[in-house]
Scaffold this motif. Structure first.
Motif, mmCIF file in Angstrom:
data_model
loop_
_atom_site.group_PDB
_atom_site.id
_atom_site.type_symbol
_atom_site.label_atom_id
_atom_site.label_comp_id
_atom_site.label_asym_id
_atom_site.label_seq_id
_atom_site.Cartn_x
_atom_site.Cartn_y
_atom_site.Cartn_z
ATOM 1 N N PRO A 44 -6.904 -1.326 24.796
ATOM 2 C CA PRO A 44 -6.200 -0.598 24.241
ATOM 3 C C PRO A 44 -4.322 -0.117 24.384
ATOM 4 N N ARG A 45 -4.675 -0.873 25.435
ATOM 5 C CA ARG A 45 -2.836 -0.503 25.624
ATOM 6 C C ARG A 45 -1.974 -1.981 24.718
ATOM 7 N N ASP A 46 -2.414 -2.919 23.936
ATOM 8 C CA ASP A 46 -1.561 -4.415 24.411
ATOM 9 C C ASP A 46 -1.566 -3.979 22.126
ATOM 10 N N PHE A 47 -2.244 -2.788 21.566
ATOM 11 C CA PHE A 47 -2.272 -2.066 20.223
ATOM 12 C C PHE A 47 -1.808 -1.252 20.566
ATOM 13 N N TYR A 48 -1.048 -0.222 21.239
ATOM 14 C CA TYR A 48 -0.397 1.435 21.211
ATOM 15 C C TYR A 48 1.133 1.257 20.486
ATOM 16 N N LEU A 49 2.127 -0.575 20.573
ATOM 17 C CA LEU A 49 3.080 0.186 19.912
ATOM 18 C C LEU A 49 2.016 -0.721 17.903
ATOM 19 N N GLY A 50 1.159 -0.446 17.655
ATOM 20 C CA GLY A 50 1.162 -0.467 16.306
ATOM 21 C C GLY A 50 -0.212 -1.529 16.331
ATOM 22 N N PHE A 51 -0.860 -1.877 14.945
ATOM 23 C CA PHE A 51 -1.612 -3.012 14.414
ATOM 24 C C PHE A 51 -1.215 -3.488 13.039
ATOM 25 N N TYR A 52 -2.005 -4.466 12.724
ATOM 26 C CA TYR A 52 -1.923 -5.376 11.589
ATOM 27 C C TYR A 52 -3.619 -5.308 11.455
ATOM 28 N N VAL A 53 -3.821 -5.144 10.094
ATOM 29 C CA VAL A 53 -5.077 -5.146 9.540
ATOM 30 C C VAL A 53 -5.627 -6.285 8.257
ATOM 31 N N GLU A 54 -6.253 -7.075 7.882
ATOM 32 C CA GLU A 54 -6.248 -7.975 7.020
ATOM 33 C C GLU A 54 -6.626 -6.588 6.086
ATOM 34 N N ARG A 55 -6.115 -6.788 5.124
ATOM 35 C CA ARG A 55 -7.145 -5.604 4.071
ATOM 36 C C ARG A 55 -8.402 -5.781 3.337
ATOM 37 N N SER A 56 -9.005 -5.186 3.386
ATOM 38 C CA SER A 56 -10.091 -5.699 2.863
ATOM 39 C C SER A 56 -10.369 -4.807 1.669
ATOM 40 N N ASP A 57 -11.041 -5.326 0.799
ATOM 41 C CA ASP A 57 -11.946 -5.661 -0.683
ATOM 42 C C ASP A 57 -11.452 -3.368 -1.039
ATOM 43 N N ASP A 58 -12.399 -3.514 -0.315
ATOM 44 C CA ASP A 58 -12.729 -1.243 0.668
ATOM 45 C C ASP A 58 -11.516 -0.499 0.449
#
Length: 91
Positions: A44-58
């Motif tokens: 989780p430490r790799d993500f505390y500055l934020g993250f991106y996620v590829e937008r899904s259709d829903d």
């Protein structure tokens, strides 16, 4: 205290993120706090500055479906969501 949460979150409702030891903490617009357990090889430490996620259709972020990408380059899936609660009435 943590209670089970569904398999998906509306990605547009996420307003913040932090790490809590072995879990990622996700803050939602409606003031809910969700913890996300990541797949075994991820921190989780790799993500505390934020993250991106590829937008899904829903428009949702779902367990075992979507991959988070950290600003540091890590890529991980969520294996479980829980909701943080403060008392019995929040169940």
């Amino acid at each position: 205290m943590e209670r089970p949460h569904g398999k998906c979150l509306d990605a547009s409702e996420i307003v913040g993120v932090s790490d809590r030891g072995s879990r990622l903490v996700i803050y939602l617009r409606d003031r809910q706090i969700i913890t996300a357990k990541l797949e075994k090889a991820c921190s989780p430490r790799d993500f505390y500055l934020g993250f991106y996620v590829e937008r899904s259709d829903d428009g949702k972020l779902c367990v075992d479906r979507d991959r988070l990408m950290s600003r540091a380059g890590a890529r991980c899936r969520i294996s479980k969501f829980n909701r943080l609660v403060t008392s019995n009435r929040d169940r």
